[in-house]
Write an enzyme that holds these catalytic residues in place. Structure first.
Site, PDB file in Angstrom:
ATOM      1  N   SER A 349      -2.509 -47.392  12.607  1.00 20.58           N
ATOM      2  CA  SER A 349      -3.860 -47.702  13.060  1.00 20.58           C
ATOM      3  C   SER A 349      -4.807 -47.011  12.101  1.00 20.58           C
ATOM      4  O   SER A 349      -4.467 -45.992  11.511  1.00 20.58           O
ATOM      5  CB  SER A 349      -4.100 -47.185  14.483  1.00 20.58           C
ATOM      6  N   CYS A 508     -11.355 -44.391  12.790  1.00 19.85           N
ATOM      7  CA  CYS A 508     -12.675 -44.497  13.418  1.00 19.85           C
ATOM      8  C   CYS A 508     -13.664 -43.538  12.800  1.00 19.85           C
ATOM      9  O   CYS A 508     -14.809 -43.877  12.585  1.00 19.85           O
ATOM     10  CB  CYS A 508     -12.582 -44.348  14.929  1.00 19.85           C
ATOM     11  N   GLU A 510     -12.551 -40.532  10.473  1.00 23.91           N
ATOM     12  CA  GLU A 510     -11.878 -39.469   9.746  1.00 23.91           C
ATOM     13  C   GLU A 510     -12.377 -39.423   8.308  1.00 23.91           C
ATOM     14  O   GLU A 510     -12.105 -40.349   7.521  1.00 23.91           O
ATOM     15  CB  GLU A 510     -10.355 -39.665   9.795  1.00 23.91           C
ATOM     16  N   HIS A 541      -1.993 -34.040  18.262  1.00 20.06           N
ATOM     17  CA  HIS A 541      -2.888 -35.108  18.768  1.00 20.06           C
ATOM     18  C   HIS A 541      -2.566 -35.501  20.194  1.00 20.06           C
ATOM     19  O   HIS A 541      -1.461 -35.907  20.456  1.00 20.06           O
ATOM     20  CB  HIS A 541      -2.758 -36.346  17.904  1.00 20.06           C
ATOM     21  N   GLU A 642      -6.393 -32.358  16.688  1.00 18.32           N
ATOM     22  CA  GLU A 642      -7.403 -33.225  17.288  1.00 18.32           C
ATOM     23  C   GLU A 642      -7.559 -32.853  18.761  1.00 18.32           C
ATOM     24  O   GLU A 642      -6.568 -32.677  19.472  1.00 18.32           O
ATOM     25  CB  GLU A 642      -6.941 -34.675  17.147  1.00 18.32           C
TER      26      GLU A 642
END
Lengths: 905, 89
Positions: A349, A508, A510, A541, A642
């Site tokens: 992704s 999105c 980074e 994450h 994250e």
């Protein structure tokens, strides 16, 4: 009639403010700017609207069949031969009206599982493989994640279609073969092999408990091992596939049998080049198959215009299968082919095309000058590209695709920024990219404006106009802050200011290391930007900060599962400082055990499942002969930590400080009891809503009302209140510094990453009530710098002041969403107001801001009548998604976000 | 082996998703499982191949193109398969 939270607040003369800076108009207001695509793009988009997410066994079948016959081959070559076979055998499908072709599978919206990474998650719940995944905690997030039931999501089986992994439909005739292929990887997948070795890490029992309690959302090594990075198209564009294959062959001859001073990996170069050559040949065959399909359709087509288009497609593919592109059309088609090829190599992704408008500028500029292209044709092609991107699906687990991605694939196209020499990098093609995003609104590619004060006002206003369409893009990222972060993180690997200016956003949000690549077209030289770093958002994450606080308050025991996650701390928590210190201690322990386990998983991935094609594209693998697994990329310090729920943590700490320690209104024991009993409320699941204001009291009890009101009215983030903002600053300073104490498998320091994506829903779902007054199971505040819905009462500039109380350049990102009513930014004056608002945040050092321009009443109506809103787009957290494909917990959260009715200070 | 003439087994069928596709001849959306029209053109797939043998389980068979006789399935599209041979003319 059950009492609602609003009733309890009203009794105390308090309320949550879901509208700020005024009141909305009496009637729901649609978005002011609504675009219309070309007839062709509209037909193709309508086809997308009708398409179901469909899975196919073709790619995994051929991969597994080839792999199985290659025992004892060098691992990287074995994998490359399997990839070559899979690409060669993919069935090409071309749909009438398409100008740009090639897809992940033969379906319009197709994808497929990769069991060599993980094979348990898409089995039926009763299957032993799925039960094994649950037992080790790797499927725990699947159990608490949801998809929207509309759009193309296949959430239930029907007719000849079986729903798998909660979203994808597969023909029932393919299921037995799919299961056979999956079982062929049992005990051999990255997931399985990684699990064998991760259990040898100290503290593994804590790691497993973190996963089972969903304190941590997922392991990246076998779920999304690549992505959140910027692809690099330069070599195929500059050389073409024939030349690239020729170079790998030449390199083989140069390095065969030679260590060249590197006794560890020098000899590997031969195998790496051999692998690269095989994958390139597979991709070439794949493109040729599409060309043959276009010729077949051309021969059968009776309608002259469609026949001519098939001819054009065939000619384009026949050329770019071998040689570098000559025209904008060929270059655009080739970048798309490369993009899909990389996506088919791994579960990915957030593979971002980067600054595509600057990459393609040489062909655009020369075609326009030569009269081979006009802006109308370019716009139509860019609209077609949007449809192809929007059709991309990522096949991964329910927890990952539903809980994290909300079905999005995060192909982020960056615009603006600076060129190598520090001048504005925007161009006319980028304006057309914005225009296509307005006329052909769709989820992909999302856009990010690399905001720099040097960019021309007209360009910035064009971007602001696009934001007003309500699609949520472009997001706006602070170019200077991003460059500062890159220099800090990648300076030790040799990045300088000139290179840092190549920055683009991967995934999105980074911030990703990129490089300038030389390119010559018809004798003219250019520098084009492209990705040069390893995947980001791999490592730890996501870590739920409110859950960490829950574990501190309850001595290490998860209150949902009653599982002991951490050893008891045994501390009295007699002061705020002691409490805050324990939060940090548990957080640090979580990062320690998770980073060790994830390092192993990623190591197994890079040994057994390495990226061949993606490596070849990135500098400096082709030159050195070392792929990602041998740190062949120019920048390798990309693993990070994250987090999710920052603002709920900060608000909760502020409430604890105020109520328990400073004002002593309640004891810690009393607060624990209230939290464990959810302040006397029913659960969010029982109520069927995941926003705070809709929650209902259990029976007639008033036991916790006073405490709850105190918690809700305690100081909240987003109001320029130093009482809370100082806690945020303390947390950020500590968190960003602490991440660097941990080492990735690349022997590089981890760093902070702060985006929620969709995790604030499932992580909220498993977390009991929090001291800020949030109730059990309700969704956390989105992003990392967004205020909790209804608590930012003093306008956007107060929110900006709170958000920028710390240095955003210390983190890979921060994230702030703002919901604005369309009437607040109407007309040209409104567009300028929106730009000024954005500029104000950038100048204060804010890293990122994005907007939902929408009337909340329309969202509520869409929730009640989804069949009337198939095309409604909303911004979630770093991505735009179709409303009907989002799960209810996120829908509720977006509706609840504070709606700004005006943006004046 | 006689196979039913369904849209999804026609060479003119472009699959949109698991249930429907576009017919290249008519440009209409058709249902995968519906009976095909007179313009039906057989799609190469394992079930149509001389080298395919059905297995004991439904929807799973064996490919004899290579000596290890790997598993395959009848609906695997074979337009790109180098070993495909029509079972019957």
């Amino acid at each position: 009639m059950p009492r609602k939270l609003t009733d309890i607040l009203a009794q105390a003369d308090a309320r949550l403010e879901y509208q700020a800076m005024g009141a909305p108009p009496a009637e729901p207001t649609p978005r002011e700017v609504i675009g219309k695509p070309s007839p062709r793009a509209e037909r193709l988009r309508n086809l997308y609207y009708s398409a179901l997410s469909s899975a196919s066994s073709e790619f995994p079948y051929w991969y597994t069949r080839a792999y199985g016959g290659l025992d004892n081959e060098i691992p990287v070559v074995r994998r490359a031969l399997a990839l070559e076979s899979a690409f060669r055998h993919l069935t090409p499908t071309i749909f009438p009206g398409e100008l740009l072709v090639v897809g992940k599978t033969h379906h319009y919206r197709g994808s497929f599982p990769m069991p060599w990474l993980s094979e348990g998650y898409y089995m039926a719940a009763e299957n032993q493989l799925y039960q094994d995944a649950l037992a080790r905690g790797s499927a725990s997030a699947d159990e608490v994640s949801t998809f929207g039931t509309g759009g193309g999501n296949v959430t239930k089986s029907f007719g000849s279609v079986v729903s798998i992994a909660g979203k994808f439909g597969i023909r029932k005739e393919e299921v037995p073969a799919m299961l056979r292929v999956a079982h062929a990887w049992e005990g051999r997948s990255v997931d399985d092999v990684g699990h064998k070795y991760e259990q040898m890490t100290p503290g593994y029992e804590i790691k497993e408990a973190l996963m089972k309690s969903v304190t941590c959302m997922f392991d990246s090594g076998y779920t999304l091992p690549q992505g959140r990075e910027v692809v690099n198209y330069d070599y195929p564009l500059q050389f073409g596939f024939d030349e690239l294959i020729s170079r790998t062959e030449q390199k083989k001859a140069e390095v065969a049998g030679r260590a060249d001073g590197d006794g560890l990996t020098g000899m590997n170069r031969l195998y790496n080049y051999e692998a690269a050559s095989h994958v390139l040949r597979g991709i070439q065959a794949w493109v040729e198959n599409y060309a043959r399909e276009a010729r077949r359709l051309e021969a059968a087509e009776r309608e002259p215009v469609q026949r001519a288009e098939y001819t054009r497609i065939a000619e384009c593919l026949e050329w770019v299968a071998h040689r570098p592109p000559r025209t904008f059309y060929e270059a655009l088609q080739l970048t798309w082919i490369v993009h899909v090829a990389v996506l088919n190599e791994d579960v990915i992704s957030g593979l971002s095309p980067g600054r595509l408008g600057q990459v393609l500028w040489p062909w655009y500029e020369q075609d326009i000058a030569a009269g081979r292209l006009d802006e109308g044709k370019a716009l139509e092609l860019l609209e077609c590209l949007r449809i192809k991107y929007t059709c991309l699906d990522c096949f991964a687990s329910m927890g990952v695709v539903g809980g994290v991605l909300s079905g999005n694939t995060f192909n982020n196209l960056s615009i603006g920024g600076l060129d190598r020499s520090g001048r504005p990098a925007n161009n006319r093609l980028e304006e057309l990219i914005i225009e296509a995003a307005m006329t052909c609104a769709s989820t992909q590619p999302t856009l990010t404006l690399l905001y720099d004060d040097k960019l021309p006002e007209s360009f910035l206003l064009k971007a602001a106009e696009c934001i007003k369409t309500g699609t949520g893009y472009p997001a706006v990222v602070n170019n200077r802050t991003a460059i500062e972060f890159l220099l800090g993180q990648y300076g030790p690997e040799g990045m300088d200011l000139e290179e840092a200016r190549a920055i683009a956003i991967g995934g999105c949000l980074e911030t990703s290391p990129c490089s300038w690549m030389p390119l010559t077209l018809n004798g003219r030289s250019y520098w084009i930007p492209g990705g040069s770093g390893q995947p980001t958002s791999v490592g730890v994450h996501f870590l739920s900060l409110p859950k960490i606080l829950e574990l501190v308050l309850f001595d290490g025991v998860d209150q949902r599962t009653k599982l002991r996650v951490f050893p008891g701390h045994g501390r009295a928590l007699g002061s705020f400082e002691e409490l805050f210190d324990q939060v940090k201690a548990y957080f640090a322990k979580a990062v320690e055990v998770l980073s060790l386990a994830n390092n192993i998983q990623h190591d197994v991935w890079r040994k057994n499942n390495t990226a061949v094609l993606n490596s070849l594209l990135k500098p400096d693998c082709l030159e050195t002969g070392h792929l990602i697994n041998e740190l062949g990329y120019r920048y390798n310090a990309t693993h990070n930590v994250e987090t999710c729920g920052t603002i709920n943590l900060v608000n909760s700490l502020a409430a604890l400080k105020s109520l328990v320690y400073d004002r002593r209104l309640i004891t810690l024991a009393e607060l624990r009891k209230a939290l464990a009993d959810n302040f006397g409320f029913r659960t969010a699941d029982e109520v069927g809503s995941f926003s705070l204001s809709s929650q209902e009291k259990r029976g007639e009890t008033t036991e916790y009302d006073r405490t709850h009101v105190e918690c809700l009215t305690a100081p909240k983030y987003g109001n320029d209140n130093p009482y809370v903002d100082d806690i945020l600053k303390q947390w950020e300073d500590w968190f960003c510094a602490t991440c660097r104490d941990y080492e990735s498998l690349n022997a590089q320091p981890y760093y902070a990453c702060q985006i929620s994506v969709s995790t604030h829903a499932p992580m909220g779902a498993v977390t009991i009530a929090t001291p800020d007054g949030r109730l059990a199971g309700t969704t956390f505040a989105d992003a990392s710098m967004s205020a909790y819905p209804g608590t930012d009462r003093h306008g956007p500039y107060a929110l900006f002041a709170s958000a920028t109380c710390w240095d955003h350049a210390q983190s890979q990102n921060s994230q702030l969403n703002l919901k604005i009513h369309p009437s607040a930014i109407q007309g040209r004056a409104g567009t300028k107001k929106l730009l000024e608002l954005t500029r104000a945040y950038m100048r204060k050092g804010g890293f990122h801001i994005q907007y939902n321009v929408v009337d909340s009443r329309i969202l509520k109506d869409a929730q009640e009548h989804p069949e009337q809103y198939r095309d409604l787009l909303v911004r979630v957290a770093g991505f735009t998604q179709y409303w009907v494909e989002i799960g209810k917990p996120i829908q509720d959260e977006i509706i609840a976000r504070t709606e700004y009715e005006g943006v004046q200070e | 082996m006689t196979t039913p003439s369904r849209h999804m087994h026609c060479r003119n069928y472009a699959p949109i998703d698991a249930v429907k596709g576009i017919c290249h001849m008519t440009k209409e959306i058709v249902h995968a499982d519906d009976d095909a029209c007179p313009s039906f053109v057989r799609l190469p797939r394992c079930a149509e191949c001389k080298l395919y043998a059905a297995g004991a389980d439904d929807y799973v068979g064996v490919c004899s193109a290579t000596s290890n006789r790997p598993m395959t399935y009848p609906d695997l599209v074979a337009v790109t398969c180098e070993w495909f041979e029509w079972r019957s003319a």
